[in-house]
Write an enzyme that holds these catalytic residues in place. Sequence first.
Site, mmCIF file in Angstrom:
data_model
loop_
_atom_site.group_PDB
_atom_site.id
_atom_site.type_symbol
_atom_site.label_atom_id
_atom_site.label_comp_id
_atom_site.label_asym_id
_atom_site.label_seq_id
_atom_site.Cartn_x
_atom_site.Cartn_y
_atom_site.Cartn_z
ATOM 1 N N GLU A 33 -28.090 84.986 12.261
ATOM 2 C CA GLU A 33 -26.772 84.392 12.449
ATOM 3 C C GLU A 33 -26.621 83.076 11.698
ATOM 4 O OE1 GLU A 33 -24.183 85.742 13.485
ATOM 5 O OE2 GLU A 33 -25.065 87.532 14.358
ATOM 6 N N TYR A 116 -19.387 79.973 17.801
ATOM 7 C CA TYR A 116 -19.553 81.331 17.293
ATOM 8 C C TYR A 116 -20.983 81.840 17.471
ATOM 9 C CZ TYR A 116 -20.984 85.009 14.320
ATOM 10 O OH TYR A 116 -21.572 86.147 13.907
ATOM 11 N N ASP A 134 -15.593 84.706 14.360
ATOM 12 C CA ASP A 134 -15.845 84.186 13.018
ATOM 13 C C ASP A 134 -14.607 84.433 12.155
ATOM 14 O OD1 ASP A 134 -15.848 86.894 12.754
ATOM 15 O OD2 ASP A 134 -17.471 86.937 11.316
#
Length: 360
Positions: A33, A116, A134
């Site tokens: 991520e 996020y 996102d």
Amino acid sequence: MKIAQLLLTWYENSKRDLPWRRDKDPYKIWVSEIMLQQTRVEAVKPYFDRWMERFPDLESLAEAEEEEVVRHWQGLGYYSRARNLLQGVREVSQSYGGQVPQTKEEVIGLAGIGDYTAGAILSIAYNKKEPAIDGNVLRVFSRLFCIEEDISSSAAKKAIKQLVTDEMSEEHPGDFNQALMDLGSSICIPKTPRCAVCPLADCCCAKRKGKEGQLPVKKKKAPPKAVRLMAGVIRQGEFFLLHQRPNKGLLAGMWEFPTVEIGEDGEAMDIFRQGIQEKTGQVIELERLLLQCTHIFSHRQWDISFYYCIAAPDKIVPNDRELKWVNRTDWEKLSFAGPHRKMEKYLVEKNNQESWQSFE
DNA sequence: AAGGCGGGGCC
DNA sequence: GGCCCAGCCTT
């Protein structure tokens, strides 16, 4: 039919086989991520693989030197991500017994993890019902519900967060979040969305109104500001002089060939020679131009010329914290970025072909 | 709320 | 050549 059901059915058949989807290890999800922030999947793949080879688990990363960690990030951009990731992993190692915590408050408190990423980690690794919004999700939902506001505004983000939360799957929040992102990157793409093959076309407001090409609304960025620079490839024997950039700002902490900003006029050489002496204490003799290039960052443009220089042997200044004389073996542990990386590659190729003596 | 922070792929 | 990307941090 509900959005979540349509999405999950579509995802079942078309999800991509990605290196970080092989298991639900929170550490791997975390690393992926962070790498994927503002960075495309194809660019991340090779970095992720190399990373897991060297730092296969959380502890192996926590124990690593920052220099080596950043070196594995070289070329990926946004280098503070690497430092923050290392810091965050060390926090987990020390404060959470090496286990990535499972609450939003704890995860978002870790360095480099925002709203996020916290949602992504919790939903994907732990199957918690947390939204992960996102750029893809903002685009998809601005079309699904005809959000006319600038999607970078906090009002639009707040509205979309509410909508996503309402629509989210109870049983498979992780798959729901990933499906939304996959849809955004392959079908609900920025310019001309492929509505003909979109599983959500029938519930899309923008499609219904024929304005899928106008959404989302986003204000545009200012053009980058240009700067003229000269850099010195300063050699003395087999050693080159390198400088480490400050820990904040552009290319923070990365190594570079000593660089001076020059003006528009013709005094460039003198300004350069004097600037080098001020910054490094080193007296140099300019030999010749090695490489000239333009490098565009998001908000800045560098027009940079690399000059090969010889340091006066009787005036060599010793190393200090941000200034180092290194040979090739030494500098392969250091991290370069932007045009300095191009210069480094040029030097390595040169060195492979012939000895340094050929520069003279 | 706004600006800084990389690099690369795509149209 | 412009746009945009699995955003976060600081001010």
